[in-house]
Write an enzyme that holds these catalytic residues in place. Structure first.
Site, PDB file in Angstrom:
ATOM      1  N   TYR A 114      40.905  66.172  -1.457  1.00 41.07           N
ATOM      2  CA  TYR A 114      40.459  65.064  -2.321  1.00 41.07           C
ATOM      3  C   TYR A 114      39.153  65.371  -3.055  1.00 41.07           C
ATOM      4  O   TYR A 114      39.102  65.493  -4.270  1.00 41.07           O
ATOM      5  CB  TYR A 114      40.251  63.793  -1.479  1.00 41.07           C
ATOM      6  CG  TYR A 114      41.466  63.340  -0.717  1.00 41.07           C
ATOM      7  CD1 TYR A 114      42.498  62.678  -1.371  1.00 41.07           C
ATOM      8  CD2 TYR A 114      41.589  63.556   0.655  1.00 41.07           C
ATOM      9  CE1 TYR A 114      43.621  62.244  -0.679  1.00 41.07           C
ATOM     10  CE2 TYR A 114      42.703  63.120   1.351  1.00 41.07           C
ATOM     11  CZ  TYR A 114      43.706  62.463   0.692  1.00 41.07           C
ATOM     12  OH  TYR A 114      44.806  62.038   1.376  1.00 41.07           O
TER      13      TYR A 114
ATOM     14  N   LYS B 104      38.107  54.360   3.474  1.00 44.19           N
ATOM     15  CA  LYS B 104      39.006  53.353   4.049  1.00 44.19           C
ATOM     16  C   LYS B 104      38.249  52.338   4.896  1.00 44.19           C
ATOM     17  O   LYS B 104      38.624  51.170   4.955  1.00 44.19           O
ATOM     18  CB  LYS B 104      40.097  54.024   4.884  1.00 44.19           C
ATOM     19  CG  LYS B 104      40.837  55.143   4.204  1.00 44.19           C
ATOM     20  CD  LYS B 104      41.279  54.784   2.811  1.00 44.19           C
ATOM     21  CE  LYS B 104      41.956  55.876   2.031  1.00 44.19           C
ATOM     22  NZ  LYS B 104      41.509  57.236   2.156  1.00 44.19           N
TER      23      LYS B 104
ATOM     24  N   TYR C  36      49.739  68.017  -4.119  1.00 41.94           N
ATOM     25  CA  TYR C  36      48.873  67.216  -3.247  1.00 41.94           C
ATOM     26  C   TYR C  36      48.561  68.030  -1.986  1.00 41.94           C
ATOM     27  O   TYR C  36      49.462  68.626  -1.381  1.00 41.94           O
ATOM     28  CB  TYR C  36      49.581  65.903  -2.865  1.00 41.94           C
ATOM     29  CG  TYR C  36      48.890  65.200  -1.722  1.00 41.94           C
ATOM     30  CD1 TYR C  36      47.761  64.416  -1.951  1.00 41.94           C
ATOM     31  CD2 TYR C  36      49.324  65.375  -0.410  1.00 41.94           C
ATOM     32  CE1 TYR C  36      47.090  63.810  -0.905  1.00 41.94           C
ATOM     33  CE2 TYR C  36      48.659  64.775   0.649  1.00 41.94           C
ATOM     34  CZ  TYR C  36      47.543  63.995   0.400  1.00 41.94           C
ATOM     35  OH  TYR C  36      46.878  63.412   1.444  1.00 41.94           O
TER      36      TYR C  36
END
Ligand code: 5PA
Length: 351
Positions: free
Chosen positions: A299, A51, A273
């Protein structure tokens, strides 16, 4: 317009490091050469991550507009909201982050350690919301934006993962340009790029960036493979396609993207998730124990499981050279300390 025409506020140390992973390659048969490009150590701001790279373009826009507060959204253990808060602090801006209950994870410390702990240390204004996982636009985020305005501030709106934003794909379009420069320096070419995909703009930005390359000048075709970790595949594929298309137009790719440029593989997302399965844990162990390279169970453990699975199945053929894009995320590990194999003893899955 080209990529270079877009203002970028530097937040990274410089190009993120690239290096080979010879012992991981060897453990997977030694016929595929694996390297990593390390967004997990790309910046001194709040441990860095994917990010911070995306935010180089968004905050240039926020500063140009005179905004004084970044407003974003993610889960309780969001890496994104930790990085947005860090970047806001680095720039002397305010920050509000809505943090939703994206993962139903039973660790008693889930909502106090890891990313949320770091965000609190940085003095972030965290607004907890019980809503479940969704990468889309949320009313709670709109309410946070309104609350900043009502308090006399000027908010800058950053959607989940800094993805569904006109500038969201630029950071990783720039990643593709940076990688090509590093290939020239190291005299190597990567025919496969592996990247985790959820809100989509890391993957989508790369697709757009590589679409600028003159295919005829490449020694071999290049495949960018997104490994889904959202477990809401349709939404992620839709978002990747949309952001890749918009970003390609924005940076001057003079042709429509082909379907084969947008590849999202499934089978490594685990039960939901944010919830790892045995292959996630095995992947985390394998990279940690062969290379000392740490990954998280939300992730990167999943994209690494994808890399391992595709090498073992031959989908990534012997003779390939793969760049594994490490997007960060290790700060969430303490929140998973109760999981066998991630802190609690047991749960070893040997390769
Ligand atoms: C995230 C995202 P994209 O969202 O760009 O597809 O990237 C997926 C991804 N790896 C991969 C790590 C370490 C990530 O943090 N994280 C989100 C978050 O809120 O932290 C946006 C979901």
């Amino acid at each position: 317009m080209t990529l270079a025409d877009h203002p970028r506020h530097p937040l990274l140390f410089g190009p993120s490091p690239v290096h080979p992973l010879p012992r991981l390659s060897e453990a997977l048969g030694g016929e595929v050469e694996i390297w990593a490009k390390r967004e997990d150590c790309n910046s001194g701001i709040a441990f860095g991550g994917n990010k911070v790279r995306k935010l180089e373009y968004l905050v240039a826009d926020a500063l140009a507009q005179g905004c004084d507060t970044l407003v974003s959204i993610g889960g309780i253990q969001s890496n994104h909201t930790r990085q947005v808060t860090g970047v806001a602090r680095h720039l002397g801006l305010g920050c509000v982050t809505v943090q939703e209950g994206w993962v139903d994870w039973p660790d008693m410390n889930y909502d106090t350690v890891g990313n949320i702990q770091l965000t609190r240390i940085m003095g972030g204004d965290i607004r907890i919301d019980p809503a479940g996982f969704d990468i889309g636009i949320r009313d709670s985020w709109k309410a946070a934006l309104t609350s900043v305005e009502e308090a006399g501030g000027t908010p800058y709106a950053i959607p989940a993962g800094a993805s569904d934003h006109p500038l969201g794909g630029l950071g990783f379009a720039n990643w593709a340009v940076e990688l090509a420069e590093q290939e020239a320096q190291h005299e190597v070419f990567f025919d496969h790029i592996i990247v985790c995909t959820v809100t989509g703009s890391s993957h989508a930005g790369m697709i757009a960036g590589f679409a600028l390359e003159d295919v005829d000048s490449l020694p071999r075709p290049r495949r960018v493979i997104g490994v889904d970790a959202s477990a809401t595949l349709d939404k992620t594929v839709d978002q990747v396609t949309r952001i890749a298309t918009q970003t390609a137009e924005r940076i001057g790719v003079a042709r429509p993207l082909r379907d084969d440029e947008i590849t999202v593989v499934v089978g490594y997302e685990g039960p939901a998730y944010g919830v790892p399965d045995a292959q996630t844990i095995e992947a985390i162990h394998l990279a940690a124990r062969t290379e000392g390279m740490l990954t998280d169970p939300v992730y990167e453990g999943k994209s690494l499981a994808g890399l391992i699975g595709m090498i073992r199945s031959g989908e990534i053929a012997p003779g390939s050279r793969v760049m594994y894009c490490h997007l960060g995320g290790q700060a969430a590990l303490p929140a998973y300390a109760g999981a066998p194999g991630l802190g609690r003893l047991g749960g070893d899955v040997e390769a």
